[in-house]
Scaffold this active site. Structure first.
Site, mmCIF file in Angstrom:
data_model
loop_
_atom_site.group_PDB
_atom_site.id
_atom_site.type_symbol
_atom_site.label_atom_id
_atom_site.label_comp_id
_atom_site.label_asym_id
_atom_site.label_seq_id
_atom_site.Cartn_x
_atom_site.Cartn_y
_atom_site.Cartn_z
ATOM 1 N N GLU A 96 -11.998 6.406 4.709
ATOM 2 C CA GLU A 96 -11.482 7.229 5.809
ATOM 3 C C GLU A 96 -12.584 7.522 6.816
ATOM 4 O OE1 GLU A 96 -8.520 7.902 6.581
ATOM 5 O OE2 GLU A 96 -7.414 7.486 4.743
ATOM 6 N N TYR B 87 0.837 -1.201 0.000
ATOM 7 C CA TYR B 87 0.000 0.000 0.000
ATOM 8 C C TYR B 87 0.870 1.248 0.000
ATOM 9 C CZ TYR B 87 -3.354 3.501 1.672
ATOM 10 O OH TYR B 87 -4.112 4.637 1.808
ATOM 11 N N TRP C 283 -6.202 1.991 10.288
ATOM 12 C CA TRP C 283 -6.248 1.790 8.845
ATOM 13 C C TRP C 283 -6.058 0.312 8.493
ATOM 14 C CZ3 TRP C 283 -8.356 3.234 4.742
ATOM 15 C CH2 TRP C 283 -7.873 2.868 3.484
#
Length: 207
Positions: free
Chosen positions: A48, A26, A56
């Site tokens: 988000e 990522y 996350w």
């Protein structure tokens, strides 16, 4: 504490990239590179929003499930979601089953359609809040900025939900509006080069 680590390949990266198995890819392939696609931008705003109060890593682990559950984050499809879809999503163990967040992103899909009508594209609107590089603090030393506050206020004024300044800042980091790769990270210059090659979408002229 240093915000740089030396990875297994011997190259320096942001320290957070080593904190979970999926983070390295990522970090190297997505985070901080400019995005001009409306669907990807909307997906990131939604994810988000779901991350608020969570990590996350939790969201990234479930990203494919979120995509399947929310019509690939095509906001034109999501805008038609109703009460039955909310009930369906609340039963989906593959996502975060938080009614407020689910209802918020469905609401935001309709608001995204309105924003496209207003600005021409989500990309044009979001990129209009890109800060000047010289106005940015040292990488990874802030969680909000004047520009993320302004973006948050502008979205809330238009009826968006779960889009506070911290959420807006994380979105701006990830989508390349801010190059927040650490100094010395191998991806910092790559992200900067990608930004130079990126054509910022323009807002449509006011009627």
């Amino acid at each position: 504490m240093s915000n740089i680590i030396t990875a297994a390949d011997g190259r320096s990266r942001c320290a957070w990239s080593a904190s979970a198995p999926d983070f390295l890819r990522y970090h190297d392939e997505e985070w901080g590179y400019p995005v001009g696609d409306d669907i990807r931008l909307f997906e990131k705003v939604c994810l988000e929003s779901f991350q608020s109060g969570l990590s996350w890593r939790t969201i990234l682990d479930k990203r494919d499930n979120f995509r399947a559950a929310f019509a690939g984050f095509d906001f034109n499809d999501m805008a038609s979601f109703g009460a039955a879809d909310v009930d369906r999503l609340l039963q989906d163990k593959g996502i975060i089953r938080h009614r407020g967040k689910i209802e918020a992103v469905i609401n935001n899909a309709a608001r995204a359609q309105e924003l496209v009508a207003e600005a021409g594209s989500l990309a044009a609107f979001f990129w209009s809040f890109e800060p000047k590089p010289e106005d940015l603090p040292e990488p990874q030393t802030a969680s909000t900025s004047p520009d993320s506050v302004a973006l948050s206020k502008a979205l809330k004024k238009r009826g968006w939900k779960f889009v506070g300044p911290t959420t807006a800042f994380a979105f701006m980091q990830a989508m390349g509006l801010i190059n927040d790769h650490a100094l010395g990270c191998i991806c910092r210059n790559k992200a900067a080069a990608a930004r130079l090659a990126f054509t910022v979408p323009q807002m449509k002229p006011a009627a």
